[in-house]
Design an enzyme around this catalytic site. Structure first.
Site, PDB file in Angstrom:
ATOM      1  N   LYS A 177       9.135 -29.312  -2.243  1.00 22.17           N
ATOM      2  CA  LYS A 177       8.932 -30.046  -0.715  1.00 22.17           C
ATOM      3  C   LYS A 177       9.715 -28.288   0.068  1.00 22.17           C
ATOM      4  O   LYS A 177      10.802 -28.248   0.514  1.00 22.17           O
ATOM      5  CB  LYS A 177      10.270 -30.965  -0.386  1.00 22.17           C
ATOM      6  CG  LYS A 177      10.098 -31.774   0.586  1.00 22.17           C
ATOM      7  CD  LYS A 177      11.050 -33.092   1.259  1.00 22.17           C
ATOM      8  CE  LYS A 177      11.839 -32.305   1.866  1.00 22.17           C
ATOM      9  NZ  LYS A 177      11.227 -31.487   3.526  1.00 22.17           N
ATOM     10  N   ALA A 179      11.155 -27.833   4.500  1.00 24.54           N
ATOM     11  CA  ALA A 179      10.850 -28.862   5.363  1.00 24.54           C
ATOM     12  C   ALA A 179       9.771 -29.066   6.393  1.00 24.54           C
ATOM     13  O   ALA A 179       8.943 -27.905   6.255  1.00 24.54           O
ATOM     14  CB  ALA A 179      12.108 -27.442   6.192  1.00 24.54           C
ATOM     15  N   GLY A 231      20.450 -25.141   1.617  1.00 25.04           N
ATOM     16  CA  GLY A 231      20.329 -25.477   2.159  1.00 25.04           C
ATOM     17  C   GLY A 231      21.273 -25.961   3.333  1.00 25.04           C
ATOM     18  O   GLY A 231      22.551 -25.175   2.887  1.00 25.04           O
ATOM     19  N   GLU A 253      21.920 -23.066  -3.078  1.00 32.13           N
ATOM     20  CA  GLU A 253      22.924 -21.962  -1.924  1.00 32.13           C
ATOM     21  C   GLU A 253      22.790 -22.876  -0.799  1.00 32.13           C
ATOM     22  O   GLU A 253      21.805 -23.343  -0.136  1.00 32.13           O
ATOM     23  CB  GLU A 253      20.720 -21.248  -1.924  1.00 32.13           C
ATOM     24  CG  GLU A 253      20.855 -20.227  -2.901  1.00 32.13           C
ATOM     25  CD  GLU A 253      21.651 -19.300  -3.560  1.00 32.13           C
ATOM     26  OE1 GLU A 253      23.001 -19.185  -2.848  1.00 32.13           O
ATOM     27  OE2 GLU A 253      21.359 -18.495  -4.271  1.00 32.13           O
ATOM     28  N   CYS A 287      22.123 -18.307   6.477  1.00 34.05           N
ATOM     29  CA  CYS A 287      23.006 -18.108   6.292  1.00 34.05           C
ATOM     30  C   CYS A 287      24.571 -17.458   5.547  1.00 34.05           C
ATOM     31  O   CYS A 287      25.448 -17.151   5.282  1.00 34.05           O
ATOM     32  CB  CYS A 287      23.098 -19.143   4.565  1.00 34.05           C
ATOM     33  SG  CYS A 287      21.980 -18.464   4.045  1.00 34.05           S
ATOM     34  N   GLU A 384      29.503 -22.383  10.614  1.00 36.06           N
ATOM     35  CA  GLU A 384      28.582 -22.433  10.463  1.00 36.06           C
ATOM     36  C   GLU A 384      27.625 -21.958  12.449  1.00 36.06           C
ATOM     37  O   GLU A 384      27.363 -23.427  12.441  1.00 36.06           O
ATOM     38  CB  GLU A 384      27.007 -22.664  10.023  1.00 36.06           C
ATOM     39  CG  GLU A 384      26.999 -20.662   9.038  1.00 36.06           C
ATOM     40  CD  GLU A 384      26.312 -21.300   7.969  1.00 36.06           C
ATOM     41  OE1 GLU A 384      24.991 -20.834   6.799  1.00 36.06           O
ATOM     42  OE2 GLU A 384      25.664 -22.819   7.812  1.00 36.06           O
TER      43      GLU A 384
END
Ligand code: ADP
Length: 480
Positions: A177, A179, A231, A253, A287, A384
């Site tokens: 799936k 985004a 994500g 992750e 990230c 972040e």
């Protein structure tokens, strides 16, 4: 060769069929706000159908030789490379990053398919000397089975390719799936997978906006044996908890909060270039982006001036325009977060060296920003930012900066610039991160293990270790 129109698909791909659907959602270009295409929303039963298709395809895919699977993966890799320019254009249209970066992502993703095609042939087992006379102990690696993947919008092609390359090489089948903001790159890869000869049902791509329900269908399924997610930490934790009821294997992750440290013996010019490459790639929406830049006190002012001078010259524009360094942010939420982080840093005593505001182009464009004298209590130090903001912190010595750098629940990427060899080894070992870049701002490649410690995740992607994430050990004891 496929044309752009042939690669631009608008529905889920399940069991080798492009599904139809009444309900649609729009995929918008973040540069212009215009709709690129309307995509059919997957229905709940169709998600279960996709899992069933992956289960049906599993036995024959697993039964093939690794060499056979490698040949199909290699063809897929070659088709992706051949179509890299068109795939990059589609990626930029839906995601916004400069098209040169988008092409880099396409080739980076393809490199995992190539690597795992080769590596799948080397899933060696073991023979262990038995403690019992006359017995033999064999250990073999077997595919885990049906896998489910959930991927984010910031690398809409590479995150899918990285997982699929490893899973398929190991002999697994998958349901993915992407985004809902960026499903087009993933769907385009399916056109090429089919052309390469990936059998129907081996990869199923489901697209929809009701991500929570799709995620639940994956985690509640007894057929799905492995979840791999890239994500946010919040969603990763939810999927981890949801996977407990069926005791799935899991790879996560998640978020990072990367420190980028510049010691006073560093090559300052190289560190400035490195900070820009590390911080502003994909408008700061990765990230592994430098989130906190620590500079030793003796060189702090000169580093700050050099960095701000270069950052001011970066060009902000539509990613399809030649020479663009920074495209738009992904959505209003992303823009708002950047503004909140900057205001909060200013409230904590920081000053703006350049940028700081929404860009004159309007929409989702934001000026690349350098902030000086940022407090460790500011939000930019703890969360972040996911935007083009470089906050500069000052430090005294090694102990001081290691303590600050490790003071976070995250542990994905970290970077530092220094020349003294004894310092380099010590600092690299003391940083509590899954990845450390020394005198380099870009650490990801297909042969090295990508992943984090602490709340940044579980498991590794890429490298020989990445294949193991999709394999189980079976031990066979033979007596007599
Ligand atoms: P980001 O901040 O990068 O959008 P998310 O974790 O929200 O990070 O999204 C990453 C992926 O997870 C996307 O494909 C998104 O649709 C999906 N997602 C979001 N919420 C959930 C959820 N509750 N369950 C499963 N998947 C989810």
């Amino acid at each position: 060769m496929f044309s752009k129109d042939e690669l631009l698909k608008s529905s889920s791909y399940v069991d080798g069929v492009w599904l139809q659907g009444e309900k649609k959602f729009a995929v918008d270009n973040p540069s212009s706000g215009e709709t690129i295409i309307e995509v059919a929303e997957i229905e709940a039963e169709q998600v279960l159908g996709a899992i069933g298709a992956a289960e049906k395809a599993l036995e024959s895919w697993t039964a093939r030789t690794a060499k056979d699977r490698a040949e199909i993966l290699m063809r897929w890799y070659e088709l992706i490379v051949e179509h890299a320019d068109i795939l990059a254009e589609i990626l930029t249209l839906e995601q916004g990053k400069p098209v040169s970066e988008a092409k880099g992502e396409i080739l980076y993703g393809a490199s995992f398919i190539q690597w795992f095609a080769e590596e799948g042939k080397r899933a060696y087992g073991d023979i262990i000397p038995s403690p019992v006379e006359g017995a033999r102990i064999f250990v073999r690696k077997e595919p885990v089975g049906v896998c489910a993947f959930i991927t984010p919008w910031n690398f809409p092609s590479a995150m899918i390719a990285r997982k699929l390359g490893a899973a398929l090489a190991a002999g697994c089948t998958a349901v993915c799936k992407p985004a809902a903001l960026t499903p087009l790159s993933a769907l385009a890869l399916m056109v090429l997978a089919e052309e390469a000869g990936v059998p129907k049902g081996v990869i199923n791509m489901v697209v929809g906006t009701h991500s929570k329900e799709i995620g639940q269908a994956f985690t509640e399924s007894e057929i799905v044996k492995k979840i791999s997610f890239t994500g946010s930490t919040a969603v990763g934790k939810a999927l981890y908890a949801q996977s407990a009821s069926t005791v799935k294997k899991i790879s996560l992750e998640l978020g990072g909060n990367a420190p980028f440290i510049v010691f006073d013996d560093a090559d300052i010019e190289a560190a400035v270039e490195g900070a820009i490459a590390c911080k502003f790639r994909n408008a700061g929406q990765t990230c592994v982006c430098a989130n906190r830049i620590y500079v030793q006190d003796a060189i702090y002012d000169s580093f700050a001036e050099k960095l701000a001078y270069k950052v001011e010259q970066m060009s902000v524009a539509d990613g399809l325009k030649e020479g663009t360094d920074i495209g738009p942010l992904i959505n209003e939420g992303g823009l708002k977060k950047v503004q909140v982080h900057i205001q909060d840093a200013l409230d904590h005593g920081a000053s703006i060296m350049c940028g700081g505001s929404a860009h004159a182009l309007g929409g989702l464009f934001f000026e690349p920003t350098v902030l000086k004298n940022v407090s460790p209590d500011a939000k930019v130090a703890r969360e972040e930012t996911f935007g083009p903001v470089a906050p500069l912190f000052k430090f005294k010595d090694e102990d001081d900066v290691i303590a600050q750098a490790n003071d976070t629940e995250f542990g994905l990427a970290s970077y530092f610039y220094a020349k003294d060899m004894s310092r380099i080894w010590k600092v690299a070992e003391r940083l509590q991160y899954g990845m450390v870049g020394v005198n380099t701002p870009i650490i990801s490649n297909e042969v090295a293990p990508f992943g984090g410690v602490k709340e940044s995740g579980i498991g590794r992607e890429g490298s020989k270790y990445g294949l193991e994430e999709f394999m189980e050990l079976k031990y066979i004891l033979m007596q007599g």
